[in-house]
Design an enzyme around this catalytic site. Structure first.
Site, PDB file in Angstrom:
ATOM      1  N   SER A  45       0.830  -1.198   0.000  1.00  0.00           N
ATOM      2  CA  SER A  45       0.000   0.000   0.000  1.00  0.00           C
ATOM      3  C   SER A  45       0.869   1.253   0.000  1.00  0.00           C
ATOM      4  O   SER A  45       0.455   2.294  -0.524  1.00  0.00           O
ATOM      5  CB  SER A  45      -0.956  -0.005   1.198  1.00  0.00           C
ATOM      6  OG  SER A  45      -0.249  -0.073   2.417  1.00  0.00           O
ATOM      7  N   GLU A  46       2.077   1.175   0.558  1.00  0.00           N
ATOM      8  CA  GLU A  46       2.990   2.319   0.533  1.00  0.00           C
ATOM      9  C   GLU A  46       4.432   1.862   0.379  1.00  0.00           C
ATOM     10  O   GLU A  46       4.851   0.865   0.981  1.00  0.00           O
ATOM     11  CB  GLU A  46       2.918   3.141   1.830  1.00  0.00           C
ATOM     12  CG  GLU A  46       1.546   3.640   2.194  1.00  0.00           C
ATOM     13  CD  GLU A  46       1.068   4.771   1.328  1.00  0.00           C
ATOM     14  OE1 GLU A  46       1.902   5.359   0.606  1.00  0.00           O
ATOM     15  OE2 GLU A  46      -0.134   5.075   1.381  1.00  0.00           O
ATOM     16  N   THR A  47       5.178   2.604  -0.418  1.00  0.00           N
ATOM     17  CA  THR A  47       6.636   2.525  -0.448  1.00  0.00           C
ATOM     18  C   THR A  47       7.166   3.898  -0.068  1.00  0.00           C
ATOM     19  O   THR A  47       6.779   4.911  -0.660  1.00  0.00           O
ATOM     20  CB  THR A  47       7.157   2.125  -1.837  1.00  0.00           C
ATOM     21  OG1 THR A  47       6.711   0.790  -2.142  1.00  0.00           O
ATOM     22  CG2 THR A  47       8.672   2.167  -1.889  1.00  0.00           C
ATOM     23  N   CYS A  71       1.119   9.368   5.227  1.00  0.00           N
ATOM     24  CA  CYS A  71       0.971   7.934   5.479  1.00  0.00           C
ATOM     25  C   CYS A  71       1.544   7.614   6.846  1.00  0.00           C
ATOM     26  O   CYS A  71       2.701   7.942   7.133  1.00  0.00           O
ATOM     27  CB  CYS A  71       1.660   7.102   4.403  1.00  0.00           C
ATOM     28  SG  CYS A  71       1.562   5.325   4.764  1.00  0.00           S
TER      29      CYS A  71
END
Length: 274
Positions: A45-47, A71
């Site tokens: 969902s996130e990098t 985030c």
């Protein structure tokens, strides 16, 4: 350009739980296109991309659908990586971000089994989103599969459901969710009696190519201010009822949300882009 990449499970003290994030530590900024490609390749969902600049650490977040302004779990993961591998003697790290300066503080836990990082808890100081009431619509009911009791809008849509069972059982229509207002769709309800959780929530982000975010920190910057006002208290414990699950300890006040949680390392690797 090669760069080291760490995969960290955030908001948990057990691998395969919580919310996984990739944290990349390039020596200088890659192009926006390359960062977007890496995020798409990772499919988390996130990098997060963290670069040390003359004035300090700079942090950016990319979903498989593009860059995002805030985030939580990838910030926690980034702090874990910096404070474990780069600045192990420090207990505070500050990141310059699209949402301003975000401060993360580590409280060192009781060491066990020779693990120098077991029990560490990271507390993040985040901005609370301003929530405004919005009408509950038939479109919300069709997209979620259940009718919210209340709806609020900030950056994201916040739908308050009648009970925790409804939140857990939702199987929303991802295409219909894209037509609802807000960047993410967060659903929440009062926690089950005796569970120790003030609220239970889930977060859906098909607009970012993320069907469900396992544990969403920025979503809780909507969820927790709502429940803080509802209960008339500032300290809350939240459970994210995704398949992986995760726990967030929080304090709400003065337009800020303090989010606390643990993290655990899954892997370390090297990215070799062309």
């Amino acid at each position: 350009m090669t760069m080291r990449q760490y995969v960290v499970d955030a908001f948990t003290d057990r691998v395969f739980k919580g919310n996984p994030a990739a944290v990349c530590l390039p020596e200088s900024w890659p192009s926006d296109e390359l960062m977007a490609d890496i995020a798409m390749e990772n499919r988390f969902s996130e990098t997060a991309f963290v670069v040390r600049e003359p004035e300090g650490w700079h942090l950016r977040w990319f979903t498989p659908g593009g860059e995002i302004d805030l985030c939580g779990h990838a910030t926690l993961a980034s702090a874990y990586v910096v404070l474990r591998f780069v600045e192990p003697d420090a207990d505070v790290v500050r990141f310059q971000t699209m949402s301003g300066v975000l401060t993360v503080t580590r409280r060192r836990g009781d060491r066990r089994d020779g693990d120098d990082h077991a029990g560490d808890v990271f507390t993040m100081d985040f901005p609370a989103f301003d929530l405004k009431p919005t009408p509950v619509t038939d479109a919300m009911e069709r997209a979620l599969g259940a009718r919210p009791a209340e709806a609020w809008i900030g950056r994201d849509l916040l739908c308050v459901m009648s009970d925790a069972r409804t939140v857990r059982s939702l199987d929303p229509d991802q295409e219909l969710l894209k037509d609802l207002p807000g960047l993410l769709a967060n659903v929440t309800a009062v926690g089950d009696p005796g569970s120790g959780f003030d609220c239970v929530s889930r977060s859906f982000a098909p607009k970012l190519n993320v069907p469900e975010d396992p544990v969403c920190g920025s979503g809780h910057c909507h969820i927790l201010p709502y429940w803080s006002k509802h209960f008339g208290k500032t300290a809350l414990t939240a459970y994210q009822a995704s398949a992986r699950g995760g726990v967030i300890h929080a304090t709400v006040g003065d337009g800020r949300v303090s989010l606390g949680g643990s993290a655990v390392l899954f892997s370390i690797g090297t990215i070799l882009p062309d």
